[in-house]
Design an enzyme around this catalytic site. Sequence first.
Site, PDB file in Angstrom:
ATOM      1  CB  CYS A   1      -0.921   0.018   1.218  1.00 34.42           C
ATOM      2  SG  CYS A   1      -2.195  -1.253   1.186  1.00 34.42           S
TER       3      CYS A   1
ATOM      4  CG  HIS B   1       5.751   1.601   0.848  1.00 38.21           C
ATOM      5  ND1 HIS B   1       5.451   0.801   1.923  1.00 38.21           N
ATOM      6  CD2 HIS B   1       5.568   0.837  -0.262  1.00 38.21           C
ATOM      7  CE1 HIS B   1       5.122  -0.408   1.487  1.00 38.21           C
ATOM      8  NE2 HIS B   1       5.188  -0.406   0.163  1.00 38.21           N
ATOM      9  CG  HIS B   2       0.000   2.731   4.387  1.00 29.38           C
ATOM     10  ND1 HIS B   2       0.095   3.183   5.693  1.00 29.38           N
ATOM     11  CD2 HIS B   2      -1.311   2.857   4.051  1.00 29.38           C
ATOM     12  CE1 HIS B   2      -1.103   3.566   6.119  1.00 29.38           C
ATOM     13  NE2 HIS B   2      -1.965   3.385   5.151  1.00 29.38           N
ATOM     14  CB  SER B   3       6.184   0.211   5.202  1.00 32.01           C
ATOM     15  OG  SER B   3       7.056   0.861   4.296  1.00 32.01           O
TER      16      SER B   3
ATOM     17  N   GLY C   1       4.471   4.862   7.862  1.00 33.26           N
ATOM     18  CA  GLY C   1       3.628   5.339   8.950  1.00 33.26           C
ATOM     19  C   GLY C   1       2.158   5.237   8.596  1.00 33.26           C
TER      20      GLY C   1
END
Length: 473
Positions: free
Chosen positions: A15, A126-128, A130
């Site tokens: 995501c 990139h959702h990683s 936060g």
Amino acid sequence: MSPGAQLFHAPTLNCYVIASIGVKTRMNPHVIKEGLRHTLLKHPRFTSKLVMKGRKPWWIPTTVDLEKHVIVPEIDPDLDFPDRFVEDYTSNLTKTPLDWSRPMWELHLLNIKTSNSQGLGILRIHHSLGDGASLISLLLSATRKTSDPQSLPTLPTKKRAVMPPPSPPFSSFCSFFLPIFSGLALIWNTVVDMIMFFATILFLKDSQTPLKGFPGVEHTTKRFVHRHVSLDDIKLVKTAMNVTINDVLLGITQAGLARYLNRIQGVDATGGAPEQPRRNNKIKDPRLRAAILFNVRPTAGIQELADMMAEKSKVKWGNWIGYIILPFAVALQDNPIKYVRLAKSTIDRKKHSLEAICTFGCAKLMLKLFGMKVAAAVTQRVLYNTTLTFSNVVGPVEEISFCGHPVTFLAPSVYGNPHALTIHFLSYVNQMTISMAVEPSIIPDPQLLCDDLEASLKHITAVVKKTFIPDIV
């Protein structure tokens, strides 16, 4: 890398967060780069790249070359349809992943005049890196009040409702039994919600409506649109009906989806049938649910970035999110304010449940015991069996400037999740922005859906004025 961040790197849950920032002036790349050096680049997650050590990913500090992260494309200033160009440009970003060899974020500066701005920044992260609460806090830390360039934006605070004290004859009864009843209700609601959650994993699917995605939808190119509506109208409905902003937004969404679905199915959006109605009784009142990512930090709402980065802070940076499955009432109603009342009933019950905390704990346990593949497969199954992602974030209450550029709107969204429709609400000064990410083969005209949401707000506001505030014409 934290377990939650690892989950966002799974192939089926890869995501990204993508946010449009409209400004009142042309974008000055040099000024913005200098601003980022003093804000974004102070954050360790945005100055680290992803490296695999064995089977585990790690964040490794690196030197950031802003020339590779801040992209300024050449744009024809005489474009006939600038808004459409921005939609196409943003959509094309979903076709290519970010480069793992450097920190996983980029900012595109578009010097193009649109209907709502003189320039535009598109931030892709990139959702990683936060969750929504973390990233909004970071974004606000990179802005200043337009009225006071040395001050950070005012962070909204949640006001707790003050319950009136019970009358004397019942005070002792209430003080003894109410906590017991409240605790029993909390346990009951949590157990029921978790049973429904596990049923969704195993077999319980939403109805196949014109909004439902298909297997593999997470890998397709998405389109992004947004619409600005009056925050004053939303507050008017909130005050008149004695509900919350969340209740009103969910009511608007339910009403808008009902209008859209029944138009697609051949029933007039106002409730009347066309000359040749094609209503399908099987989806007259479909099972349609939203997966909501819920902030499970001890302190809700947007936090000061310094507090989130403090070593011993309870409000940590990262992906501290659990899932809530929220049913939507999208059957046609004869009175539109029923959608708001139904929303309040649903949200009030969900507030009195530990579903989000339990799903967060289950995800962490599953990652620890079975690894990322199994945890990702289970999460993907939950999303496949629901219809949409829904989110609401409270934004700044006064005008802000992004690296010296006065902001006209903020429109966040995500892609890479297994849904054909994602709806985000974000307030900013006196407007509410509705942002949508859609799969174009499922929802070919997302502006039509925006029209239905906006029309639903106007319809609900008009009925509220007649019903609760008769003196207002």
